[in-house]
Write a protein that holds these residues in place. Structure first.
Motif, PDB file in Angstrom:
ATOM      1  N   VAL A 650       0.841  -1.187   0.000  1.00  0.00           N
ATOM      2  CA  VAL A 650       0.000   0.000   0.000  1.00  0.00           C
ATOM      3  C   VAL A 650       0.881   1.242   0.000  1.00  0.00           C
ATOM      4  N   ILE A 651       0.416   2.281  -0.667  1.00  0.00           N
ATOM      5  CA  ILE A 651       1.056   3.601  -0.638  1.00  0.00           C
ATOM      6  C   ILE A 651       0.075   4.570   0.001  1.00  0.00           C
ATOM      7  N   LEU A 652       0.539   5.327   0.986  1.00  0.00           N
ATOM      8  CA  LEU A 652      -0.296   6.290   1.710  1.00  0.00           C
ATOM      9  C   LEU A 652       0.003   7.701   1.242  1.00  0.00           C
ATOM     10  N   ASN A 653      -0.956   8.592   1.391  1.00  0.00           N
ATOM     11  CA  ASN A 653      -0.624  10.008   1.228  1.00  0.00           C
ATOM     12  C   ASN A 653      -0.093  10.541   2.559  1.00  0.00           C
ATOM     13  N   GLU A 654       0.421  11.745   2.549  1.00  0.00           N
ATOM     14  CA  GLU A 654       1.069  12.308   3.748  1.00  0.00           C
ATOM     15  C   GLU A 654       0.092  12.405   4.913  1.00  0.00           C
ATOM     16  N   SER A 655      -1.159  12.769   4.614  1.00  0.00           N
ATOM     17  CA  SER A 655      -2.152  12.899   5.686  1.00  0.00           C
ATOM     18  C   SER A 655      -2.411  11.564   6.362  1.00  0.00           C
ATOM     19  N   ALA A 656      -2.471  10.486   5.577  1.00  0.00           N
ATOM     20  CA  ALA A 656      -2.700   9.154   6.145  1.00  0.00           C
ATOM     21  C   ALA A 656      -1.496   8.697   6.964  1.00  0.00           C
ATOM     22  N   THR A 691       1.224  -3.977   3.542  1.00  0.00           N
ATOM     23  CA  THR A 691       2.495  -3.404   3.985  1.00  0.00           C
ATOM     24  C   THR A 691       2.730  -2.067   3.299  1.00  0.00           C
ATOM     25  N   VAL A 692       3.100  -1.047   4.081  1.00  0.00           N
ATOM     26  CA  VAL A 692       3.344   0.298   3.540  1.00  0.00           C
ATOM     27  C   VAL A 692       4.709   0.320   2.858  1.00  0.00           C
ATOM     28  N   ILE A 693       4.709   0.649   1.553  1.00  0.00           N
ATOM     29  CA  ILE A 693       5.984   0.729   0.822  1.00  0.00           C
ATOM     30  C   ILE A 693       6.327   2.160   0.402  1.00  0.00           C
ATOM     31  N   GLY A 694       5.403   3.087   0.528  1.00  0.00           N
ATOM     32  CA  GLY A 694       5.698   4.448   0.108  1.00  0.00           C
ATOM     33  C   GLY A 694       4.689   5.449   0.638  1.00  0.00           C
ATOM     34  N   VAL A 695       5.085   6.707   0.590  1.00  0.00           N
ATOM     35  CA  VAL A 695       4.222   7.832   0.971  1.00  0.00           C
ATOM     36  C   VAL A 695       4.247   8.837  -0.171  1.00  0.00           C
ATOM     37  N   VAL A 696       3.090   9.136  -0.707  1.00  0.00           N
ATOM     38  CA  VAL A 696       2.978  10.085  -1.802  1.00  0.00           C
ATOM     39  C   VAL A 696       2.603  11.461  -1.249  1.00  0.00           C
ATOM     40  N   GLU A 697       3.072  12.491  -1.903  1.00  0.00           N
ATOM     41  CA  GLU A 697       2.740  13.863  -1.490  1.00  0.00           C
ATOM     42  C   GLU A 697       1.230  14.057  -1.533  1.00  0.00           C
ATOM     43  N   ASP A 698       0.689  14.760  -0.542  1.00  0.00           N
ATOM     44  CA  ASP A 698      -0.749  15.054  -0.529  1.00  0.00           C
ATOM     45  C   ASP A 698      -1.172  15.697  -1.844  1.00  0.00           C
ATOM     46  N   PHE A 699      -2.271  15.222  -2.413  1.00  0.00           N
ATOM     47  CA  PHE A 699      -2.821  15.815  -3.627  1.00  0.00           C
ATOM     48  C   PHE A 699      -4.320  16.040  -3.425  1.00  0.00           C
ATOM     49  N   HIS A 700      -4.847  17.030  -4.094  1.00  0.00           N
ATOM     50  CA  HIS A 700      -6.256  17.395  -3.949  1.00  0.00           C
ATOM     51  C   HIS A 700      -7.098  16.518  -4.862  1.00  0.00           C
ATOM     52  N   PHE A 701      -7.892  15.633  -4.274  1.00  0.00           N
ATOM     53  CA  PHE A 701      -8.739  14.762  -5.078  1.00  0.00           C
ATOM     54  C   PHE A 701     -10.220  15.143  -4.970  1.00  0.00           C
ATOM     55  N   GLU A 702     -10.522  16.175  -4.215  1.00  0.00           N
ATOM     56  CA  GLU A 702     -11.866  16.740  -4.166  1.00  0.00           C
ATOM     57  C   GLU A 702     -11.758  18.242  -4.397  1.00  0.00           C
ATOM     58  N   SER A 703     -12.867  18.943  -4.298  1.00  0.00           N
ATOM     59  CA  SER A 703     -12.863  20.386  -4.479  1.00  0.00           C
ATOM     60  C   SER A 703     -11.968  21.044  -3.425  1.00  0.00           C
ATOM     61  N   LEU A 704     -11.436  22.212  -3.784  1.00  0.00           N
ATOM     62  CA  LEU A 704     -10.614  22.958  -2.829  1.00  0.00           C
ATOM     63  C   LEU A 704     -11.445  23.517  -1.684  1.00  0.00           C
ATOM     64  N   LYS A 705     -12.743  23.276  -1.711  1.00  0.00           N
ATOM     65  CA  LYS A 705     -13.570  23.624  -0.569  1.00  0.00           C
ATOM     66  C   LYS A 705     -13.335  22.666   0.588  1.00  0.00           C
ATOM     67  N   GLN A 706     -12.670  21.545   0.308  1.00  0.00           N
ATOM     68  CA  GLN A 706     -12.424  20.529   1.325  1.00  0.00           C
ATOM     69  C   GLN A 706     -10.926  20.345   1.514  1.00  0.00           C
ATOM     70  N   SER A 707     -10.561  20.013   2.732  1.00  0.00           N
ATOM     71  CA  SER A 707      -9.156  19.741   3.011  1.00  0.00           C
ATOM     72  C   SER A 707      -8.793  18.352   2.500  1.00  0.00           C
ATOM     73  N   VAL A 708      -7.479  18.107   2.336  1.00  0.00           N
ATOM     74  CA  VAL A 708      -7.007  16.790   1.899  1.00  0.00           C
ATOM     75  C   VAL A 708      -7.166  15.810   3.060  1.00  0.00           C
ATOM     76  N   THR A 709      -7.848  14.710   2.815  1.00  0.00           N
ATOM     77  CA  THR A 709      -8.094  13.707   3.848  1.00  0.00           C
ATOM     78  C   THR A 709      -7.178  12.501   3.638  1.00  0.00           C
ATOM     79  N   PRO A 710      -7.005  11.657   4.655  1.00  0.00           N
ATOM     80  CA  PRO A 710      -6.133  10.475   4.535  1.00  0.00           C
ATOM     81  C   PRO A 710      -6.583   9.546   3.412  1.00  0.00           C
TER      82      PRO A 710
END
Length: 897
Positions: A650-656, A691-710
């Protein structure tokens, strides 16, 4: 000698005593008597002697009363003649002052046309969902959930919710669920056609919602599995000139459905528009007993006479009875108290169907809704523009008053009453208003296509309805009266003695009211200019902000599942072309409208409780996903074909990563979640471990009205959804042609559709883009109309200062000094308007920006620039009249002296 105020008060009281009480006539008697008394007092006659001499000429009390009765009688018997005279004189004056009449008509007609368009829009928005016969008894379940650090405000509810409401709560007459599963490929025999307005729903759909059937039985249409109801549009498309009932349609090449009903196309004023309804009885997911999985929009019909608030009060018991026991089964050491102490929350409420379009913007809306705030804003703008236009009318009328002062004086000397003059000026006002309304209908007719394009609506003028013309006539009378009532009072109040002497009493000598009107006009204009600028700045910020992925030069081929087992082959063939940089198959994309799924996860070795769990978005991707979308690995590595074990990675974003590990390195650690049992329900004893193999930089996958979630990404066993292709920017057309050619070779008979990622991203902000365009137009209109008002006041000032300008020029004043003299006072008013408008604009734009988690920083210079623009436009407007007056020949203005 001249009369004093005490003398005039004495005359008024004496006339009241003698029975001269008719308001208009008393005013005229006072005017005539005061003029006659003043003339006699010029010969050194005492006031009382002069007054009694004048009364004797009138015949004392008897003569005054007879004159009053005769005048009233004449008024009553000559109404038709007088109205015809008013009309003739009004047309003559309008033609005589054609330039000012044109400005009056233009200003009013533009303001009225804008109001008319906005009124049509507002009425259309208020009609949403009102076509349902039981609209006042239809509600939707609204779920608000705080769990594992995430907040959800959504339309989704658990699968068992609808059946439980209908069976256990006497307030509920019927309940129905909806389940979206994206678009479907539909065919009768040969080629597929893609249909996006498809939904799964329960058998009581037609019982709750008023959707008229053309054919079929509403009670049984959706009762059986593999049955569908279709709209007239779909019936005409697949079964032209045929009976659709009993026919079959094939969905996604593998589901054969029987048509059991055909219904009328859903009206535009509905918050959902479905062309195909699939019976929920055939969906296995709908039979799930799980209460903490929320995937279904649930609506219900309240029984007649029941109170929805009483029903809502029972929802906490519903949660205690159904949700909490299931959560206790899967969460270690779970109690409702600990659940709440950890900051978690689960609340179910209701939304009235009539409120959804204007008051709801939840996760899971079928279509983008509007906002009641914008309705209030548009109504306010319409009223402001109409008020500004009416103000201009008053200012233009009074600006020309000096030219009509002698006309008023002569007509009064000839016997015209003030009421006659008032009716004359009101007639002119009503004629202008009527002309303006007629022209406004034409302008509105021309503006509607543009407005429809901007607002994404289909509005039209109700030209065939008599009520529309009654409304227009009433509006013309009301606006004409309101806009003309002040000028009629103002002009008819001139005293003939003073007018004929050249001393025109202009009224409002301080100019306070006129100045206030100018300030008000430009306050609104500057507010709109600032609002428009901020909307466009926010849109530009959205388009240029670093998103954590590259949205440019990515094309997405839809419905890749239509390729069947050749989807990977299709991707490989695409990758052979030199202008293709990368490609990925996945249904989860960083734009709204694509797949979403979330479940709670925790670090292996920790207990499965609410303190350790983090709710993560679970995205199924392939090996090339991160490279295709230009995402950046911050720690660890990307998925690789070299490592077979990546099937459980699994690869997580920074928030996760931050939420799970509390800032410790998470690479190499394992995360757990609950697996599924044979029925597809969560199973506490069957854990899924990655198993966590990497962490990707947070990216906006919803509107900018919402914060980046895990969020977490793991490899899909059978990739599907879209084929996202990154290509070289110079080859867009070649890429599309190649993609379609390869598609037709591998999937003959399947529709080829595509979209660009940046276009899909832009659709998330279509409402803001439309709002910016509409604001821009309204701002321009408001400024134009306000400048017409300023033009009127400058003309007024120039006319009143004609002799002063002539004297100044004779004494050597320059043109520039005269222009500055005439313009500086109104320039100050624009500056005052800017000072007053800025705080309101600051508050308004900040309130609007609060809906965005990520927003532009509005610097002080934005407000200053808006003020400079408004002042510059106003100065240009003022300069025309000022320069014209300054260049006039002083001989013409001084010859009468």
């Amino acid at each position: 000698m001249q009369l004093t105020n005490d003398h005039i008060d004495y005359i008024i009281k004496d006339l009241n005593y003698r029975g001269i009480v008719h308001d208009d006539l008393q005013h005229e008697f006072v005017d005539h008597i005061c003029s006659a008394v003043e003339e006699k007092m010029q010969g050194n006659v005492r006031f009382l002697d002069a007054y009694h001499a004048v009364l004797q000429q009138f015949g004392h009390t008897t003569g005054l009363r007879q004159t009053q009765l005769q005048t009233i009688s004449q008024q009553n018997t000559q109404i038709k003649i007088m109205l015809r005279s008013y009309f003739t004189i009004a047309l003559r004056n309008l033609r005589k002052h054609s330039f000012y009449s044109f400005i009056n008509v233009a200003g009013l007609s533009v303001g009225i046309s804008i109001c008319l368009v906005i009124l049509l829009f507002v009425l259309n928005e208020l009609r949403y969902d009102r076509h349902h016969e039981r609209v006042d008894r239809i509600y939707r379940i609204h779920a608000e959930i705080d769990f594992a650090g995430n907040h959800y405000d959504m339309t989704y509810a658990p699968a068992p919710m609808a059946a439980t409401l209908a069976s256990d709560y006497p307030e509920v007459e019927a309940a129905v669920r909806f389940r979206e599963q994206g678009s479907y490929l539909i065919k009768r025999e040969a080629d597929n056609i893609k249909e996006s307005k498809v939904i799964w729903t329960d058998k009581d759909f037609f019982k709750i919602f008023t959707v008229p059937l053309i054919a079929g039985n509403p009670e049984t249409a959706l009762a059986e599995p593999k049955s569908i109801a279709i709209s007239k549009e779909i019936a005409d498309k697949f079964f032209p000139n045929e009976e659709a009932i009993g026919q079959t349609l094939i969905l996604d090449n593998n589901m054969t459905m029987k048509v059991t009903a055909v219904y009328q196309d859903m009206p535009a004023t509905s918050h959902f528009h479905f062309n195909v309804l699939i019976a929920m009885a055939g969906l296995d997911e709908a039979k799930s007993p799980v209460w903490f999985s929320n995937n279904f929009q649930t609506y219900f019909l309240l029984r007649d006479g029941a109170n929805v608030k009483n029903l809502e009060e029972k929802f906490p018991d519903l949660i205690t009875k159904h949700v909490m026991p299931q959560m206790k089964e899967v969460l270690d050491d779970f109690t409702p108290e600990k659940f709440a102490e950890a900051g978690n929350k689960l609340v179910y409420t209701t939304q009235a169907l009539s409120d959804i379009h204007l008051y709801s913007s939840l996760q899971g809306e079928f279509e983008p809704n509007f906002d009641i705030t914008y309705i209030y804003l548009f109504v306010a703008i319409a009223l402001f523009i109409l008020i500004i236009a009416s103000i201009n009318f008053m200012n233009l009328s009074t600006a020309r008053s000096a030219n009509r002062a002698k006309e008023v004086g002569v007509r009064k000397v000839m016997g015209s009453l003030r009421s006659h003059l008032m009716r004359q000026f009101l007639m002119e006002s009503l004629l202008l208003s009527l002309f303006s309304f007629i022209l406004a209908i034409g302008l509105a007719y021309l503006l509607l296509p543009l407005f429809n394009n901007l607002a994404a609506r289909e509005l039209s003028l109700p030209l065939t309805q008599p009520f529309f013309y009654l409304f227009i006539l009433t509006g013309a009378i009301v606006v004409g009266f309101l806009a003309g009532v002040y000028p009629s009072f103002f002009l008819s109040a001139f005293k003939p003695v003073n007018v004929l002497k050249g001393n025109v009493a202009l009224g409002m000598k301080s100019g306070f009211i006129r100045s206030s009107l100018v300030v008000f006009q430009f306050m609104i204009s500057i507010f709109l200019v600032i609002a428009t600028a901020v909307v466009y700045m926010q849109l530009d910020y959205i388009q240029t902000k670093k998103l954590g992925f590259n949205k440019d030069q990515v094309i997405m081929v839809d419905d890749i599942y239509a390729l069947g087992n050749q989807r990977l082959t299709y991707k490989e063939e695409i990758m052979r072309h030199s202008f293709i940089e990368n490609a990925s198959i996945a249904g989860y994309l960083p734009v709204a409208g694509s797949n979403r799924s979330d479940t709670p996860w925790w670090i292996e070795g920790k207990e499965a409780n609410q303190e350790n769990m983090v709710s993560l978005q679970n995205w199924q991707v392939d090996h090339d996903y991160i490279k295709t979308f230009g995402m950046s690995i911050k720690e660890g590595r990307d998925f690789s074909h070299i490592f077979p074990s990546d099937s459980n990675a699994v690869i997580l974003n920074e928030s996760a990563a931050k939420a799970l590990s509390f800032n410790e390195s998470i690479i190499g650690k394992r995360v757990n979640t609950f697996g599924d049992d044979s029925n597809g329900d969560l199973n506490k004893g069957n854990l899924r471990v990655l198993t966590v193999i990497g962490v990707v930089e947070d990216f906006h996958f919803e509107s900018l009205k919402q914060s980046v979630t895990p969020l977490m990404m793991f490899l899909s066993k059978r990739p599907s959804g879209y084929l996202s292709v990154r290509f070289q920017s110079a080859n867009a057309e070649e890429v599309i042609s190649m993609l379609e050619k390869e598609w037709k070779e591998m999937a003959p008979g399947q529709p080829f559709t595509y979209q660009f990622l940046d276009d899909s991203f832009g659709k998330m902000y279509a409402a803001e883009s439309r709002l910016g365009s509409i604001f821009g137009i309204f701002s321009s209109v408001a400024i134009i109309i306000a400048c017409l008002g300023l033009f009127a006041l400058t003309a007024f000032t120039a006319e009143q200062c004609t002799k002063e300008i002539g004297i100044r020029k004779v004494l050597g004043a320059s043109v520039s000094s005269i222009v500055i003299m005439l313009s500086k006072d109104y320039g100050k008013l624009v500056l005052i308007a800017f000072v007053l408008a800025t705080p309101f604009a600051w508050w308004g734009v900040n309130e609007w920006l609060q809906s965005y988690e990520y927003k532009v920083n509005v610097a002080w210079w934005v407000y200053m620039l808006a003020g400079v623009v408004a002042f510059g436009i106003a100065w240009i407007t003022m300069s025309y009249q000022s320069i014209r007056a300054a260049l006039s020949n002083p001989v013409n203005s001084l010859r009468s002296e």
